[in-house]
Design a protein around this motif. Structure first.
Motif, PDB file in Angstrom:
ATOM      1  N   UNK A  34      41.244 -25.123   6.429  1.00 54.89           N
ATOM      2  CA  UNK A  34      40.636 -25.891   5.182  1.00 54.89           C
ATOM      3  C   UNK A  34      41.057 -26.971   5.196  1.00 54.89           C
ATOM      4  N   UNK A  35      42.604 -27.707   5.485  1.00 52.34           N
ATOM      5  CA  UNK A  35      42.583 -29.193   5.332  1.00 52.34           C
ATOM      6  C   UNK A  35      42.805 -29.656   6.652  1.00 52.34           C
ATOM      7  N   UNK A  36      42.279 -30.940   6.425  1.00 52.76           N
ATOM      8  CA  UNK A  36      41.653 -31.134   8.104  1.00 52.76           C
ATOM      9  C   UNK A  36      41.924 -32.763   7.621  1.00 52.76           C
ATOM     10  N   UNK A  37      42.273 -32.857   8.980  1.00 49.69           N
ATOM     11  CA  UNK A  37      43.236 -34.411   9.764  1.00 49.69           C
ATOM     12  C   UNK A  37      42.380 -34.893  10.714  1.00 49.69           C
ATOM     13  N   UNK A  38      41.823 -35.662   9.717  1.00 49.51           N
ATOM     14  CA  UNK A  38      40.103 -36.837  10.436  1.00 49.51           C
ATOM     15  C   UNK A  38      40.999 -38.273  10.934  1.00 49.51           C
ATOM     16  N   UNK A  95      22.942 -21.799   1.108  1.00 47.99           N
ATOM     17  CA  UNK A  95      24.418 -20.596   0.569  1.00 47.99           C
ATOM     18  C   UNK A  95      25.855 -21.557   1.643  1.00 47.99           C
ATOM     19  N   UNK A  96      24.999 -21.396   2.896  1.00 53.25           N
ATOM     20  CA  UNK A  96      26.269 -21.450   3.938  1.00 53.25           C
ATOM     21  C   UNK A  96      27.778 -22.568   3.722  1.00 53.25           C
ATOM     22  N   UNK A  97      26.969 -23.811   3.248  1.00 51.24           N
ATOM     23  CA  UNK A  97      27.162 -24.773   2.529  1.00 51.24           C
ATOM     24  C   UNK A  97      27.828 -24.843   1.169  1.00 51.24           C
ATOM     25  N   UNK A  98      27.426 -24.353   0.302  1.00 49.98           N
ATOM     26  CA  UNK A  98      28.234 -23.449  -0.771  1.00 49.98           C
ATOM     27  C   UNK A  98      29.484 -22.849  -0.651  1.00 49.98           C
ATOM     28  N   UNK A  99      29.494 -22.178   0.381  1.00 53.04           N
ATOM     29  CA  UNK A  99      30.284 -21.413   0.485  1.00 53.04           C
ATOM     30  C   UNK A  99      31.424 -21.828   1.405  1.00 53.04           C
ATOM     31  N   UNK A 100      31.295 -22.973   1.960  1.00 56.91           N
ATOM     32  CA  UNK A 100      31.911 -23.559   2.840  1.00 56.91           C
ATOM     33  C   UNK A 100      32.988 -24.359   1.812  1.00 56.91           C
ATOM     34  N   UNK A 101      32.389 -25.951   0.620  1.00 61.50           N
ATOM     35  CA  UNK A 101      32.608 -26.447  -0.280  1.00 61.50           C
ATOM     36  C   UNK A 101      34.335 -25.044  -1.209  1.00 61.50           C
ATOM     37  N   UNK A 102      33.436 -23.396  -1.152  1.00 57.18           N
ATOM     38  CA  UNK A 102      34.165 -23.289  -2.221  1.00 57.18           C
ATOM     39  C   UNK A 102      35.479 -22.867  -1.879  1.00 57.18           C
TER      40      UNK A 102
END
Length: 383
Positions: A34-38, A95-102
């Motif tokens: 969950x650390x991105x390299x864009x 809920x899915x996107x809340x969990x992504x954010x957390x």
């Protein structure tokens, strides 16, 4: 405009964004942490070196790429919650996107991107031998964590019992295990602030943001701090030496053909996002959080007034000054002083970090037009 939301429009947009979000999650998280390299994410030469061409075998973990994905997840959650109020089938995806954010919030706060001594976020370059090098550049990269903020209106989600239950589970589990939780809530049943940074980190970042010797310019927020005018940053990696200084106007770097510059000028989109973020933080903290504006002035303001003051600075780029001149037209003042041209205004690509002078292309720059919403803000009389 008509008193009702366009839910059908939101649904169509959501489905398209969902495909795009999935691509980023699957393609730009090299270590699946969950650390991105864009790449450069449109910020062109803001990096010390071309972030699409890092040394072979190295990995650049980006603060702005990660913050952008956090903001993306939060925007998607907000859209899904808006739809779920009238269509409960969207509750699960909210809920899915809340969990992504957390999970992204946890990673960015625990992946050594935060420098406790300096109170700022920096990209981390991990070399093939495992050496981790923080790229200590004061830039929009470190400010981007402020973009990913939202408030969950508890009244709006009262009927969304599954979503509430999931939030409560995450809170209890993370408090029990000591894991990072991006939620702040004064007491049960009240609105919830969702933010990548806790109050203490927010204050430290804003102290740099509001410092006229760093980011705060007469026309808004610089992309790279003026600190680097006298303190350019250098790094030697893979046999090469790279540097970045403060370039308030035209690019002096040949990176990307030198056709764009994020090394000091004022860019309207990021200023807009920062102003909106501060208003969101004010909605939650209210009068309980005040900072010096500018830093060191002993002039303490709440975040709403600070956001209004930043908006006013951005607008002054286009307004006539005491000499009946617009800073944006600094290079062409004589032409725009003619009676037939006095009300013409060009929307440049970006603006000089010290003078507000228009720099770069004067075409295809619709992003500069976001200043129109800032002009509509009527909260400037206090100043």
């Amino acid at each position: 405009m008509h008193g009702t939301g366009d839910i059908e429009f939101l649904k169509r947009v959501f489905q398209k964004l969902l495909i795009n979000f999935t691509w980023w999650v699957n393609r730009k998280d090299e270590n699946d942490n969950n650390i991105f390299e864009g790449g450069f994410l449109g910020l062109d030469n803001i990096g010390v070196f071309n972030r699409n061409e890092i040394p072979k075998g190295a990995l650049l973990e980006q603060v702005d790429g990660t913050s952008w994905m956090a903001m993306y997840a939060l925007n998607m959650m907000d859209i899904a919650l808006e739809i779920a109020v009238v269509d409960s089938s969207f509750e699960d995806v909210a809920t899915k996107f809340y969990e992504h954010y957390v999970l992204i919030a946890e990673s960015i706060n625990e992946a050594k991107l935060w420098d406790e001594d300096e109170g700022f976020f920096y990209d981390l370059l991990t070399m093939p031998n495992g050496e981790a090098i923080p790229l200590k550049v004061h830039s929009t990269v470190g400010l981007s964590v402020l973009f990913a903020v939202s408030i969950i209106d508890f009244k709006k989600i009262e009927k969304l019992k599954d979503f509430q239950k999931r939030i409560e589970y995450f809170k209890n589990y993370r408090l029990k295990t000591g894991k990072y939780l991006p939620n702040e809530q004064v007491k049960e049943g009240e609105n919830i602030l969702i933010s990548l940074v806790k109050k203490e980190k927010l204050v430290r970042i804003l102290q740099k943001l509001l410092d006229e010797n760093e980011f705060l310019a007469q026309g808004g927020i610089r992309a790279v701090s003026k600190f680097h005018e006298k303190n350019p940053y250098y790094i030697s990696v893979a046999g090469g030496t790279y540097s970045i200084g403060y370039d308030p106007g035209e690019s002096t770097s040949g990176m990307f053909g030198g056709n764009s510059n994020w090394r000091g000028p004022i860019w309207m989109p990021t200023n807009y996002l920062l102003i909106k973020a501060l208003k969101k933080y004010y909605q939650y903290y209210g009068e309980s959080l005040k900072l010096e504006y500018p830093t060191g002035s002993d002039n303490w303001l709440n975040l709403e007034r600070i956001s209004d003051a930043l908006a006013k600075r951005a607008v002054t780029i286009f307004e006539k000054d005491a000499h009946d001149k617009r800073p944006v037209h600094r290079d062409h003042a004589e032409f725009y002083s003619r009676p037939e041209n006095k009300e013409l205004v060009l929307f440049y690509e970006y603006f000089h970090g010290d003078t507000g002078r228009g720099v770069g292309a004067t075409h295809q720059t619709g992003w500069t037009a976001v200043v129109a919403e800032l002009i509509n803000d009527d909260a400037w009389e206090w100043e």
